[in-house]
Design an enzyme around this catalytic site. Structure first.
Site, short mmCIF file in Angstrom:
data_model
loop_
_atom_site.label_atom_id
_atom_site.label_comp_id
_atom_site.label_asym_id
_atom_site.label_seq_id
_atom_site.Cartn_x
_atom_site.Cartn_y
_atom_site.Cartn_z
N LYS A 152 1.15 -1.35 -0.06
CA LYS A 152 -0.12 0.08 0.00
C LYS A 152 0.70 1.23 0.57
O LYS A 152 2.00 1.18 0.40
CB LYS A 152 -0.89 0.17 1.46
CG LYS A 152 -2.19 0.95 1.28
CD LYS A 152 -3.23 -0.03 0.81
CE LYS A 152 -4.95 0.80 0.61
NZ LYS A 152 -5.74 0.39 -0.10
N GLY A 170 -22.41 4.64 3.08
CA GLY A 170 -21.31 5.29 2.43
C GLY A 170 -21.99 5.43 1.27
O GLY A 170 -22.56 4.45 0.87
N GLY A 217 -20.52 6.40 -2.30
CA GLY A 217 -19.70 6.71 -3.26
C GLY A 217 -19.69 5.68 -4.02
O GLY A 217 -21.05 4.98 -4.42
N HIS A 218 -18.57 5.71 -4.64
CA HIS A 218 -18.14 4.34 -6.19
C HIS A 218 -19.15 3.13 -5.55
O HIS A 218 -19.87 2.56 -6.42
CB HIS A 218 -16.84 4.70 -5.97
CG HIS A 218 -16.76 5.73 -7.12
ND1 HIS A 218 -15.61 6.86 -5.94
CD2 HIS A 218 -16.56 6.47 -7.79
CE1 HIS A 218 -15.21 7.45 -6.96
NE2 HIS A 218 -15.30 7.92 -7.92
N VAL A 219 -18.58 2.44 -5.09
CA VAL A 219 -19.15 1.45 -3.89
C VAL A 219 -20.67 1.25 -4.24
O VAL A 219 -21.68 0.55 -4.73
CB VAL A 219 -18.45 0.78 -3.27
CG1 VAL A 219 -18.87 -0.55 -2.78
CG2 VAL A 219 -16.44 0.08 -3.94
P1 NAD Z 1 -15.64 6.71 -2.24
O1 NAD Z 1 -14.73 7.43 -0.89
O2 NAD Z 1 -15.98 7.34 -3.60
O3 NAD Z 1 -17.13 6.78 -0.68
C1 NAD Z 1 -17.10 7.21 0.71
C2 NAD Z 1 -18.71 7.09 0.88
O4 NAD Z 1 -18.47 7.05 1.57
C3 NAD Z 1 -18.31 8.83 -0.02
O5 NAD Z 1 -19.85 9.13 0.18
C4 NAD Z 1 -18.18 9.83 1.94
O6 NAD Z 1 -18.96 11.06 1.50
C5 NAD Z 1 -18.66 8.74 2.61
N1 NAD Z 1 -18.52 9.01 3.88
C6 NAD Z 1 -17.30 8.70 4.64
N2 NAD Z 1 -17.45 8.93 5.87
C7 NAD Z 1 -18.94 8.57 6.20
C8 NAD Z 1 -19.36 8.50 7.82
N3 NAD Z 1 -18.81 8.96 8.27
N4 NAD Z 1 -20.76 8.39 6.94
C9 NAD Z 1 -21.43 7.94 6.40
N5 NAD Z 1 -21.05 7.85 4.90
C10 NAD Z 1 -19.65 8.63 4.84
O7 NAD Z 1 -15.16 5.49 -1.35
P2 NAD Z 1 -15.31 4.24 -2.53
O8 NAD Z 1 -14.93 3.89 -3.43
O9 NAD Z 1 -17.01 3.23 -2.62
O10 NAD Z 1 -15.11 3.18 -1.34
C11 NAD Z 1 -16.00 2.72 -0.23
C12 NAD Z 1 -15.23 1.63 0.93
O11 NAD Z 1 -14.87 0.36 0.30
C13 NAD Z 1 -14.00 2.23 1.61
O12 NAD Z 1 -13.31 2.02 2.21
C14 NAD Z 1 -12.59 1.69 0.70
O13 NAD Z 1 -10.98 1.67 0.74
C15 NAD Z 1 -13.01 -0.02 0.18
N6 NAD Z 1 -13.11 -0.75 -0.62
C16 NAD Z 1 -13.12 -0.09 -2.21
C17 NAD Z 1 -12.81 -0.59 -3.16
C18 NAD Z 1 -13.29 -0.08 -4.55
O14 NAD Z 1 -13.32 -0.41 -5.54
N7 NAD Z 1 -13.11 1.63 -4.85
C19 NAD Z 1 -12.21 -1.74 -3.24
C20 NAD Z 1 -12.11 -1.94 -1.89
C21 NAD Z 1 -12.12 -1.55 -0.93
#
Ligand code: NAD
Length: 357
Positions: free
Chosen positions: A83, A183, A185-187
């Protein structure tokens, strides 16, 4: 947080190498942690975060890199765990020079560490890093890359929920199940799409109002409130924001039967809360097993990206979850520990093969 010393932490958790990069001209302050390269080069995302201090950044990168070793091992791919973190405010300090400077440093590791997207990074940033090194994944499709890994991660989490439901209730259907997605976000947004198409009853929450508005305009969802989020009367809680939401405080309130989400390091303290959640009668689908879709997708970029192959491999997450849950039940151990043991077993078995000619 108490002060941690790099070498003693490395010894404690088995890290192979930790490298600190400093470039005053571009303002780069970065740490790359390589946890274990038995299965292959250490691949893991690059995170830029406004860490309060160096200790926090070090703690984050050490913990996340170890998680990547376990994630790739259990996912059955030939990658080690690593990482990278950049200390700084991504809104103000993420520049082309800074990313290219990191690219040059990553190149100096000769492929032992391969980077990818994580928090505050996107495929355009990976394109910039690519100017300085080939040791980068998550590139846009037009560069032969695998693009945004989030849809595959979300799909993996969705089928992990179905596997958990099958294990607990004997039926994998999520129709009518009450599910909280924290949350958006993307996922999280892709996960809501899968759950809505299966007829789940969905609750959503995000820190940002516009994300809630956007999802509410597309799907029939209930909007949860921050003050009673963890006390909601639901079947499944899906943490898809940041880590450590499974802690002594939240576990006292949680009423769900299953926790299954995308966030990394959901258990604040693996040993303490990994046991407590089971004692509370909640089935915890270990995060690194459920959210492996992204790393699986990126892995296939290394050999010439093929979406069909990546998706076929991601389908195995369903069986991996069942295997972990069954092992935990058979041995009467917490699910996180079963997942760790399975990951370690594969690493040790392959390490033995590698010692032969
Ligand atoms: P992202 O940054 O696109 O979305 C995260 C979302 O969470 C945002 O909309 C943010 O506003 C919200 N958020 C942050 N703190 C918050 C809280 N306290 N309460 C409610 N909402 C909150 O991230 P992502 O790519 O969607 O990933 C989400 C999680 O999954 C992360 O922890 C990331 O490390 C993990 N992850 C992502 C992937 C991937 O392919 N994107 C793969 C493995 C793990």
């Amino acid at each position: 947080m108490q002060n941690i010393s790099p070498l003693s932490e490395m010894e404690k958790y088995g890290h192979e190498q930790v490298v600190f990069f400093n470039d005053p001209q571009s303002g780069l302050k970065s740490i790359v942690a390589i946890h274990n390269t038995t299965l292959g080069p250490a691949l893991g995302g690059l995170r830029m975060w406004n860490y309060e201090n160096e200790q926090q950044a070090l703690w984050d990168v050490l913990r996340l890199s170890r998680g990547m070793t376990y994630k790739s091992s259990l996912a059955g791919i030939n990658l080690g765990g690593g990482k990278a973190v950049i200390m700084g405010d991504p809104q103000k300090q993420k520049t082309e020079a800074l990313l290219r400077s990191l690219g040059k440093f990553i190149h100096s590791l000769s492929g032992k560490y391969i980077t990818a997207e994580d928090v505050s990074m996107n495929s355009s940033d990976m394109e910039i890093i690519r100017m300085e090194t080939p040791y980068v994944t998550g590139l846009p499709h037009y560069m032969g890359g695998s693009g945004d890994p989030s849809p595959v991660t979300a799909y993996g989490v969705y089928i992990s929920m179905k596997a958990s439901a099958k294990f607990l209730w004997g039926k994998e259907s999520l129709h009518g199940k009450k599910i909280l997605v924290q949350g958006l976000g993307h996922v999280g947004t892709h996960l809501v799409e899968h759950l809505a198409s299966e007829g789940a009853e969905i609750w959503v929450y995000d820190l940002f109002e516009e994300k809630i508005k956007s999802i509410s305009s597309k799907y029939k969802v209930h909007v949860a409130k921050s003050d009673n989020l963890y006390a909601l009367d639901i079947d499944i809680y899906a943490p898809c924001a940041l880590g450590a939401t499974l802690n002594s405080q939240t576990l006292n309130q949680l009423k769900c039967a299953i926790v299954c989400g995308a966030a990394n390091n959901q258990l604040e303290d693996e040993e303490v809360h990994g046991k407590l959640i089971g004692d509370k009668g909640i089935l915890y689908a270990p995060d690194f097993v459920a959210n492996a879709g992204g790393i699986i997708n990126v892995y296939y970029e290394l050999s010439g990206y093929n979406k069909e192959r990546a998706m076929a491999h991601a389908e195995r997450i369903y069986g991996n979850i069942l295997k972990v849950l069954q092992m935990a039940r058979d041995l009467n151990i917490p699910t996180y520990l079963a997942a760790n043991r399975l990951a370690e077993e594969r690493i040790n078995a392959i390490a033995r093969i590698k010692t032969r000619l």
